[in-house]
Design a protein around this motif. Structure first.
Motif, PDB file in Angstrom:
ATOM      1  N   ARG C  27       0.820  -1.220   0.000  1.00  9.31           N
ATOM      2  CA  ARG C  27       0.000   0.000   0.000  1.00  9.31           C
ATOM      3  C   ARG C  27       0.854   1.269   0.000  1.00  9.31           C
ATOM      4  N   GLY C  30       1.148   1.546  -3.589  1.00 10.39           N
ATOM      5  CA  GLY C  30      -0.129   1.482  -4.301  1.00 10.39           C
ATOM      6  C   GLY C  30      -0.158   0.393  -5.347  1.00 10.39           C
ATOM      7  N   GLY C  43      -4.332  -0.807  -2.954  1.00  8.45           N
ATOM      8  CA  GLY C  43      -5.121   0.230  -2.281  1.00  8.45           C
ATOM      9  C   GLY C  43      -6.609  -0.048  -2.421  1.00  8.45           C
ATOM     10  N   ASP C  46      -8.339   1.902  -5.316  1.00  6.02           N
ATOM     11  CA  ASP C  46      -7.902   1.461  -6.640  1.00  6.02           C
ATOM     12  C   ASP C  46      -8.539   0.123  -7.001  1.00  6.02           C
ATOM     13  N   ALA C 300      -3.150   4.613  -9.605  1.00  6.28           N
ATOM     14  CA  ALA C 300      -2.289   5.173  -8.568  1.00  6.28           C
ATOM     15  C   ALA C 300      -0.981   5.701  -9.156  1.00  6.28           C
ATOM     16  N   ASP C 301      -1.106   6.519 -10.156  1.00  8.35           N
ATOM     17  CA  ASP C 301       0.048   7.168 -10.789  1.00  8.35           C
ATOM     18  C   ASP C 301       1.010   6.212 -11.484  1.00  8.35           C
TER      19      ASP C 301
END
Ligand code: FAD
Ligand code: HEM
Lengths: 69, 456, 403
Positions: C27, C30, C43, C46, C300-301
């Protein structure tokens, strides 16, 4: 006791129908119908249905007229 | 008065969904003062959506839909009493029984009522109904149970369509008359309205579009109606489902920006006065409100949506007892559902705020689909028919103003790019019998500053 | 330590008793790309979003060539996307749930209570029992056998197949794994033939079981032979290798939290909530290794490329402090518990209502008897699979005075 289902949240997982089939019903594949007034003998099942709802859309509570205030 | 109100007096006018949820939230936020809820209906808050569904199907009694509370809001309930006026300077709500209630904060949650049939004599015929209240539903359900030969429904919006669906399910013949080109077109645009028309006809509805009802006939009892195309319908029940009227007449002298589209408020649910200046002690929530939404160019939205009444009531209540910096905006994306003819229709965003639409998943043929709406290249709405589990995804696309059409890769072997977007074909609501349950009403709080006069 | 070995460490048998620190590590980032090219998502938000994302497929045939994994000729609906998934799950639901059979599972409550009472009675007078072998395994197996119409006495036969199939659900790759996969395919085939054979015996002579319903369904609602085999195998395995873990994890967790055990003994009405909390706190299905993006996905990017294996780590999302306050606390009264234990979206667990009823009845019957019970081994020995994770045995000591 009364129930109201927040059908804007409901995604038709139908857990409530499985757990309390006298109270909840699927109309077609997805449209949920329910009995808003809960007879005493259905209360336990309704509470199970509310706990199981994956989107927590079932509110079980006293009607306003049954509140003390 | 400092922003965070713990004690003092709060009055809520309108004892229905928004009023009740606001009352509960006030207590949750720690308000310990006196709380009075005024409602002109004689009964405690009840839920309306089942009235056109379970109740008309005979699966629940009309008086069984009283709303559950999350906790006791510990309020004084003034039921069966109409609020007749608001004195903004003396900060009092005037009641029909002559009393007046002083307040430190007021919440206006008076919702809407059914738009009546314009001809009062015809509207008074026995067998002519509207459907908004529990009593309306009880009377109509009784009539349906008695097995009428034919029901005429005027207006093919959500309520009219649900009534027609209930009739067919009970084996009752039904004619639906709609001035627009198809059912639900005012809410969903052209493509899905054609699906709706197909659904109705497949279920045996005698659907007449592009016509208006010119007269209701009967001698004491309703016996039929004349249509603008010269035809005549024989029926013994008529349900007028022509949309809603906002309950704002009682505010005629209150100096607020209140008109046929509702009471204008800011994103914090504070009412605007007639000069467009925001008030600080009068709040608005639910069907009676108009509020600006950033996702829709900050136009004022008027929604007749259950979910909006709940969400806005919670924000309004929070803001009523919170100091300025802790106040929250009401930014929830509009969400709506309807069930009819065994289909579950859900919508998110504002489908009428669109110029194009694309079927992103499923298909019209399969009668399960996701329709995605775009406006000037960004996604503004999505509607699912029996595919509710996907809606969340599109809600996120709307919230992030994602480009329209949505990118490729739907998991049902349905490559989006091959499906051409087509015009969303949203008609001018003026040409419809049904009022859209979501309306964009421009930018100006005072644009509709028609002075409304009390009906009686 | 680099996150790109997380999957290996989760897979490591030594992690079985407590994988949660590894999930916390996940986490932190992510999304974690693994050395084998797969991506872990940990996450809550997500994972929840991906369950509703039509760009994420459950069909392994959408994997890029280097990740290609063998697929059975007729996949079961857990491995398929809409519209095939919808059609097959709909047909499988006809004799099981709404809209066609809404009362079917509810009507089994009496039977489940009866089976539970018998199992409890067989424990009478014993001071040491194994929760798994004596209770948590036999209950769901008996229930799924009755539901499907599989003779309970055949359990030794299909249990071997089931174990072979489950053991293939680890997260390794390589020759070892391929051998396990091939063995699993053979087991699936044999189990399918066995189940279709049982169904065939009931053609024209239906009982009230689901195999009867499947084989006697009228034409448009009928599964083909292959579909019937795949569906029945899925139901038999999913129906008896998961609930055992929920019940066992329940006993283990309650014995580790005597205050909560006590609370539930005093207030049995809290049990439905307690079962949901167990599904959050110790989910029997820890992660879902099936998914594949149909296009590059931003999560998450991180960009997860099209065609790679994506692993949704449900047990990590369930402990995400961004979603659950005090996530490492077991709290049967937790409000708003939208855990990921049964998944979400169109593949949400088919048997969830049955599993819930079984767990409520089973734990409801055990709780009054656990007052003086103690764990013989803590942690207990675990089963091999990191996916369907649970104790292999859970020996407990009961005080003789209680039953
Ligand atoms: C038949 C039907 C079906 C529906 N189905 C759906 C659906 O499927 N999905 C959906 O999203 N929404 C649906 N809705 C809409 C939903 O019910 C409304 O959005 C919701 O009721 C709005 O709540 P509210 O509290 O703002 O207003 P209302 O429910 O309209 O309540 C306002 C209350 O204020 C009272 N009042 C008015 N004026 C005064 C006054 N001067 N003094 C005192 N009291 C006053 C009114 O009598 C009323 O009791 C449906 C509505 C109806 C009628
Ligand atoms: C506690 C017990 C159980 C747990 C934790 C559990 C968990 C899950 C999860 C997480 C999924 C989602 C898989 C995915 O998204 O890829 C799933 C799917 C499924 N489960 Fe369960 N399950 C349990 C019991 C059962 C039972 C008792 C049955 C059968 C009667 C069952 C049958 C299925 C089936 C058929 C699917 C596939 C659904 C689909 O793909 O549409 N499960 N389960």
């Amino acid at each position: 006791m009364r129930i109201v289902v927040d059908l804007t949240r409901c995604q038709a997982y139908a857990q409530c129908v499985f757990l309390a089939p006298e109270m909840f019903e699927l109309h077609g594949e997805e449209a949920l119908l329910y009995r808003p007034d809960v007879p005493d003998e259905q209360l336990e099942r309704v509470r199970q249905a509310a706990a199981a709802c994956p989107v927590q859309a079932i509110l079980v509570g006293e009607a306003v007229s049954a509140c003390a205030g | 008065m400092p922003g965070d109100l713990r004690e003092g007096r709060i009055v809520i006018v309108g004892a229905s969904l928004a009023g009740l949820r606001a009352a509960e939230t006030l207590r949750e936020k720690g308000f310990t003062g006196t709380l009075t809820v005024v409602g002109d209906e004689p009964r405690p808050p009840y839920d309306r959506p089942p009235l056109s569904k379970q109740v008309l199907l005979g699966k629940a009694a009309a008086n069984a839909t009283e709303l559950p509370t999350r906790w006791d809001p510990d309020a004084e309930w003034r039921l069966g009493v109409r609020a007749t006026g608001l004195d903004p300077i003396g900060k009092r709500v005037l009641l029909a029984d002559g009393e007046s209630l002083p307040f430190d904060r007021l919440l206006i949650a008076t919702g809407t009522r059914a738009r009546p049939w314009p001809n009062p004599q015809e509207a008074a015929l026995d067998g002519v109904f509207t459907l908004r209240t529990c009593d309306d539903a009880g009377r109509l359900a009784d009539r349906l149970a008695a097995g009428p030969r034919r029901v005429l429904v005027i207006g093919a919006g959500f309520t009219g369509s649900e009534i027609a669906s209930a009739c067919r399910e009970r084996g009752i013949e039904v004619t639906v008359a709609e001035r627009g080109p198809a059912p639900l077109v005012g809410a969903l645009g052209g493509t899905l309205s054609r699906l709706a028309a197909g659904m109705q006809r497949a279920h045996g509805v005698d659907l007449r579009c592009g016509v208006t009802v010119t007269a209701l006939r009967g001698n004491g009892r309703f016996t039929g109606a004349d249509l603008s195309d010269g035809s005549r319908i024989d029926a013994d029940v008529c349900v007028v489902a022509m949309g809603a009227v906002r309950n704002v007449e009682w505010l005629a002298d209150a100096g607020l920006a209140a008109g046929p589209q509702g009471v204008a408020c800011d994103a914090g649910c504070r009412a605007f006065n007639m000069y467009g200046i925001v008030t600080d002690d009068v709040f608005v929530a639910g069907d009676v409100s108009r509020f600006p939404h950033p996702l829709f160019d900050y136009q004022m939205l008027s929604l007749e949506h259950w979910g909006n009444a709940v969400a806005q009531a919670e924000v309004a209540a929070h803001n009523m007892v919170s100091p300025g910096p802790l106040r929250r905006p009401h930014l929830a994306v509009p969400v709506f559902w309807s069930s009819q003819f065994g289909f579950n229709i859900k919508s998110v965003g504002v489908p009428t705020f669109s110029d194009q639409v694309v079927i992103a998943q499923g298909s019209l043929a399969a009668r399960r689909l996701v329709a995605v709406y775009g406006y000037r290249g960004r996604i503004t709405a999505a509607v699912t028919v029996n595919m509710a589990k996907w809606l969340e995804y599109y809600q996120r696309l709307i919230e992030t103003a994602a480009p329209f059409p949505p990118g490729p890769g739907a998991a049902d072997g349905h490559p989006l790019v091959t499906e051409f977007p087509i015009p969303s074909d949203v008609p001018d609501p003026k040409g419809l019998s049904h009022g859209p349950t979501v309306a964009l009403t421009g930018h100006l709080p005072d644009r509709r500053l028609t002075v409304v006069r009390r009906a009686c | 330590m680099a996150v790109d070995t997380l999957l290996e460490r989760i897979n490591d048998y030594a992690s079985r008793p407590d994988p949660y620190p590894l999930y916390a590590e996940l986490r932190e980032v992510g999304v974690a790309r693994q050395t084998d090219g797969s991506y872990l998502v940990g996450g809550y938000y997500d994972i929840a979003a991906l369950f509703h994302d039509p760009r994420l497929s459950s069909d392994r045939r959408n994997r890029a060539a280097e990740f290609a994994a063998p697929m059975p000729q007729q996949p079961s609906f857990i491995q398929l996307d809409d519209p095939e998934h919808h059609r097959l799950r709909g047909l499988a639901t006809r004799p099981f749930g709404p809209p066609h059979s809404p009362g079917r599972v509810d009507a089994m409550r009496g039977e489940i209570t009866g089976i539970t009472d018998q199992l409890i009675a067989s424990l009478q007078g014993r001071t040491r029992i194994d929760i798994v072998d004596d209770f948590a395994y036999p209950l769901p197996v008996t229930v799924i056998c009755r539901l499907l119409g599989v003779p309970r006495d055949d359990e030794p036969v299909f249990h071997t197949w089931a174990t072979t199939i489950i053991d293939s659900l680890d997260l390794t790759s390589g020759a070892d794994h391929d051998e396990r996969t091939r063995a699993a395919d053979r087991a699936r085939e044999e189990m399918g033939r066995y189940l279709v054979g049982l169904a065939e015996q009931r053609r024209g002579r239906p009982g009230d079981d689901m195999l009867s319903a499947f084989i006697n369904a009228p034409k448009p609602a009928a599964l083909t032979h292959d579909e019937l085999a795949a569906t029945a195998v899925l139901l038999l395995i999913a129906g008896h290798e998961t609930t055992v873990n929920l019940i066992t994890n329940g006993v283990l967790t309650l014995l580790r939290h005597p205050d909560q055990l006590d609370l539930l003994r005093r207030e049995p009405a809290l049990l439905p909530g307690a079962v949901e909390e167990l599904l959050r706190y110790e989910p029997p299905v820890q992660l879902l290794p099936q998914r594949t993006p149909l296009t590059d996905l931003e999560v998450a990017d991180t960009t997860i490329p099209k065609g790679v294996p994506v692993v949704l780590v449900l047990a990590s999302g369930n402990r995400d402090p961004k979603r659950f306050r005090d996530p490492d606390r077991f709290d049967p009264t937790r409000p708003d518990n939208q855990h990921l234990g049964f998944g979400s979206g169109i593949h949400i667990c088919y048997g969830a209502p049955l599993a819930r009823i079984e767990a409520q009845i089973a734990l409801g019957a055990l709780i009054p008897r656990l007052g003086t019970a103690t764990l013989v081994e803590d942690p207990p020995p675990y089963r091999h699979s990191p996916v369907l994770r649970g104790p292999r045995h859970l020996p407990i000591e009961l005080s003789p005075s209680r039953g």
